[in-house]
Design an enzyme around this catalytic site. Structure first.
Site, PDB file in Angstrom:
ATOM      1  N   ASP A   1      -7.095   1.238   0.692  1.00 34.82           N
ATOM      2  CA  ASP A   1      -7.236   1.059   2.099  1.00 34.82           C
ATOM      3  C   ASP A   1      -8.224   1.153   2.444  1.00 34.82           C
ATOM      4  O   ASP A   1      -9.257   0.434   1.668  1.00 34.82           O
ATOM      5  CB  ASP A   1      -6.780   2.583   2.841  1.00 34.82           C
ATOM      6  CG  ASP A   1      -7.626   4.047   1.823  1.00 34.82           C
ATOM      7  OD1 ASP A   1      -8.029   3.627   1.555  1.00 34.82           O
ATOM      8  OD2 ASP A   1      -7.850   4.993   2.516  1.00 34.82           O
TER       9      ASP A   1
ATOM     10  N   LYS B   1       0.788  -0.999  -0.182  1.00 36.18           N
ATOM     11  CA  LYS B   1      -0.279   0.448   0.347  1.00 36.18           C
ATOM     12  C   LYS B   1       1.122   0.843   0.092  1.00 36.18           C
ATOM     13  O   LYS B   1       0.903   1.935  -0.580  1.00 36.18           O
ATOM     14  CB  LYS B   1      -1.085   0.006   1.484  1.00 36.18           C
ATOM     15  CG  LYS B   1      -1.933   1.125   1.094  1.00 36.18           C
ATOM     16  CD  LYS B   1      -2.895   1.032   2.179  1.00 36.18           C
ATOM     17  CE  LYS B   1      -2.307   1.588   3.695  1.00 36.18           C
ATOM     18  NZ  LYS B   1      -3.254   0.850   4.937  1.00 36.18           N
TER      19      LYS B   1
END
Length: 238
Positions: free
Chosen positions: A138, A120
């Site tokens: 997210d 991420k």
């Protein structure tokens, strides 16, 4: 969700916010990298408060490495998990200095090899610092993708892969920020603000939040005369 509807969703998100970007404050890829590492399980606002002071004194790998874990911790102690994050940041700075000439690498493999950097975070850096059409999924993007029907998936990697397939190329670079901001401020977790949503008629979420009616408002004011008086003073019609 068909591709025509998906294109319409991003067309509207772009019209509402033509140039979306991260809410983390930074002036270089390195500052962004450190801010993203610090933002894990913390708000962007809390990270910005800490980094504003930190970057006044140290905003390069060499300078932060010189602070050491203890010195860095003094600047980021208001951020959750600051001890672990301080150790990761110092270790990351050391690798950047020793292996990358003090520069943030523009490679997923090299980024993910840094302590405190996962897929991420690497996606955020590749997208925001270097302009790659990546999407860092997210909690906000995961929720929006599933709730709207845009890119359903039972885990973040599935949603990421799905989004990369369905987002039209012309929206690929900014899709990451549009979806995060939409999830953060409109399609929120507990009670999405459907009546305010620019894509409400395109969204496939079945349990949309209904608009507040005059009858509901009057009922609320009947139970709270003080609130009714306060609203009346502000000349808000109900």
């Amino acid at each position: 969700m068909n591709r025509k509807k998906i294109a319409a969703i991003f067309e509207r998100l772009k019209a509402a916010n033509p140039k979306p970007t991260t809410e983390l404050e930074y002036t270089s890829p390195f500052e962004l990298l450190i801010a993203v590492i610090l933002s894990a399980q913390a708000t962007d606002k809390s990270v910005n408060v800490a980094t504003r002071e930190l970057y006044k004194h140290a905003n390069t790998p060499q300078a932060i490495l010189g602070l050491g874990v203890e010195g860095l911790s003094k600047y980021i102690k208001t951020i959750g998990l600051f001890n672990t994050k301080a150790k990761n940041v110092i270790a990351t700075c050391r690798i950047l200095v020793e292996q990358h000439g003090g520069e943030v690498p523009e490679s997923r493999e090299a980024l993910e090899a840094l302590p405190g950097v996962g897929r991420k975070t690497a996606n955020v850096i590749l997208n925001t610092a270097f302009g790659h059409p990546t999407i860092a999924v997210d909690t906000h993007i995961f929720r929006v993708s599933n709730r709207t029907g845009l890119a359903p998936g039972d885990n973040v990697r599935t949603v990421e892969d799905h989004l990369l397939k369905v987002v039209p190329p012309e929206y690929a670079h900014d899709a990451h920020h549009w979806l995060i901001l939409h999830g953060r401020y409109t399609c929120i977790a507990r009670k999405p603000k459907c009546p305010e949503c620019v894509i409400v008629d395109l969204c496939e979420y079945k349990e949309k939040t209904p608009p507040e009616t005059k009858a509901v408002k009057r009922s609320i004011f009947a139970k709270s005369p003080r609130l009714a008086k306060k609203v009346s003073k502000k000349r808000v019609r109900v």
